[in-house]
Design a protein around this motif. Structure first.
Motif, short mmCIF file in Angstrom:
data_model
loop_
_atom_site.label_atom_id
_atom_site.label_comp_id
_atom_site.label_asym_id
_atom_site.label_seq_id
_atom_site.Cartn_x
_atom_site.Cartn_y
_atom_site.Cartn_z
N LEU A 113 -5.27 -6.03 -1.96
CA LEU A 113 -5.55 -5.01 -2.38
C LEU A 113 -5.48 -4.29 -3.96
O LEU A 113 -5.69 -3.25 -4.23
N ARG A 121 1.21 -1.02 -0.44
CA ARG A 121 -0.39 -0.24 0.40
C ARG A 121 0.96 1.02 -0.07
O ARG A 121 0.74 2.58 -0.71
N ARG A 134 -7.50 -4.91 -5.76
CA ARG A 134 -9.01 -3.89 -6.55
C ARG A 134 -9.17 -2.99 -5.87
O ARG A 134 -10.02 -2.51 -6.39
N GLU A 135 -8.02 -2.37 -5.03
CA GLU A 135 -8.90 -1.64 -4.60
C GLU A 135 -7.40 -0.20 -4.86
O GLU A 135 -7.74 0.87 -4.50
#
Length: 384
Positions: free
Chosen positions: A320, A278, A322-323
């Motif tokens: 993550l 992230r 798809r985020e």
């Protein structure tokens, strides 16, 4: 006095070369296209050689089958300049001929858009670090690659922190970026130099923003490290594998500088890797592989991580994926919008001159956002 009726020639109003390009771009044979539109492959051949031209009813069918506007087949395209450099990285071997030809056509289309816009808009200057090699050097050491990655960051005004938007950064520094259907799951990205400017084509079907960012950084590695490589060198698997590994190492060093990596990486636990993903915009698998290369984990630890990936079915889709939003090229579309708004291009954009509909330009240049956010380089209209 006898009146002589003059009939138009057989190809005026129809560009046979555009038919060839559109067919090759979809990796279709003449027979395959013929079957799709109710013709023989021989009839398609007549159209492509200019011996005959299709009537409008047939042209409509052909345009639909090849996913192009009718205007595309009514405008002559421009030939690529002779200063086209090595193409990284095409699939190698006789089975890859269709794919390679398709990528060449898509590169030509992108160059046509860039060339037209570049005559009206001051595109960003190409800013890349110079690479000094000792005479006879054939490969880069890991330290050399790390130094070049750092030099690239410094030239582009970056410290050692995460890069917010890789594509916007590349566009700001004069690299043309496109998203387009690659037509194969064997190729994620493709790059080359055309007329003194680097172009990168990224696959539009990749769903992971982090993997796509890595693909873009990988191609930057080729552009900087391997500018002088000869096309025929890629036929040698040993050379090809070495160049790929060097570009891979550059991407890791560029996206996640090792001095920061060795501070922040201390575990292959999923929660820690997700946090690093992230923060740095790199996939968990790329981070773990980088850790192994740097010696932060040993072979057995890496094998355990790979088993975790397999067990959780993360090979194609990680947490993550798809985020984290996919980064999109914006510079060329912003330029076209500015030119239309200021009357330098007709409302149809490039369709009246190049036969490129807005939909086609969007496929070449990226998605047209609802509102063009101020991300990427500012553009200046050239004086007429």
């Amino acid at each position: 006095m006898t009146n002589v009726v003059s009939f138009p020639d057989r190809v005026r109003g129809f560009a046979p070369a555009r038919l060839i390009e559109a067919r090759v771009a979809l990796q279709a044979s003449r027979d395959e296209l013929g079957r799709a539109v109710g013709l023989t492959g021989q009839a398609i051949g007549y159209y492509e050689t200019g011996a005959r031209r299709p009537d409008m009813e047939k042209l409509l069918s052909i345009a639909a089958a090849l996913r192009q506007p009718v205007t595309f087949f009514l405008r002559e395209g421009r030939p690529m300049p002779a200063t086209t450099g090595t193409r990284f990285f095409r699939s190698i071997g006789p089975k890859s001929n269709k794919l390679n030809a398709s990528l060449d056509v898509k590169t030509k289309w992108l160059w046509e858009v860039v060339d037209r816009i570049g005559k009206l808009v001051r595109l960003p200057e190409v800013k890349l670090p110079s690479v000094d090699r000792s005479p006879g050097a054939t490969s880069y050491s890991d330290e050399e690659i790390a130094q070049i990655a750092t030099a690239t960051r410094r030239l582009w005004g970056l410290g050692d922190g995460p890069i917010a938007n890789v594509i916007a950064l590349l566009e700001t520094n004069g690299i043309i970026v496109s998203r387009y259907e690659m037509g194969s799951d064997k190729i994620d990205a493709f790059s080359c130099w055309v007329d003194g400017r680097p172009l990168i084509l990224l696959g539009s079907d990749k769903e992971s923003a982090c993997r796509s960012r890595f693909d873009a950084a990988h191609e930057v590695g080729h552009i900087i490290l391997h500018h002088g490589a000869a096309q025929e060198d890629l036929n040698d698997k040993r050379i090809r594998d070495r160049l790929e590994e060097e570009a891979h190492r550059f991407a890791s060093e560029f996206l996640f500088p090792r001095n920061m990596f060795l501070i922040e990486f201390y575990s292959t636990r999923a929660a820690h890797l997700q946090g690093l993903k992230r923060r740095w915009g790199m996939s968990m698998q790329a981070i773990a592989h980088y850790a192994k290369v740097l010696g932060a984990i040993d072979d057995s630890q890496y094998v355990l991580f790979r088993k975790t990936v397999t067990k959780n079915r993360w090979l194609r889709e990680e947490p993550l994926d798809r985020e984290i939003p996919m980064e999109q090229p914006k510079m060329l579309l912003k330029a076209i919008k500015m030119l239309v708004d200021r009357g330098a291009l007709p409302p149809s954009g490039l369709e009246s001159e190049n036969g490129f509909s807005l939909e086609m330009v969007q496929r070449l240049c990226g998605e047209l956002p609802a509102a063009l956010a101020p991300v990427g380089p500012s553009l200046t209209l050239l004086s007429s």
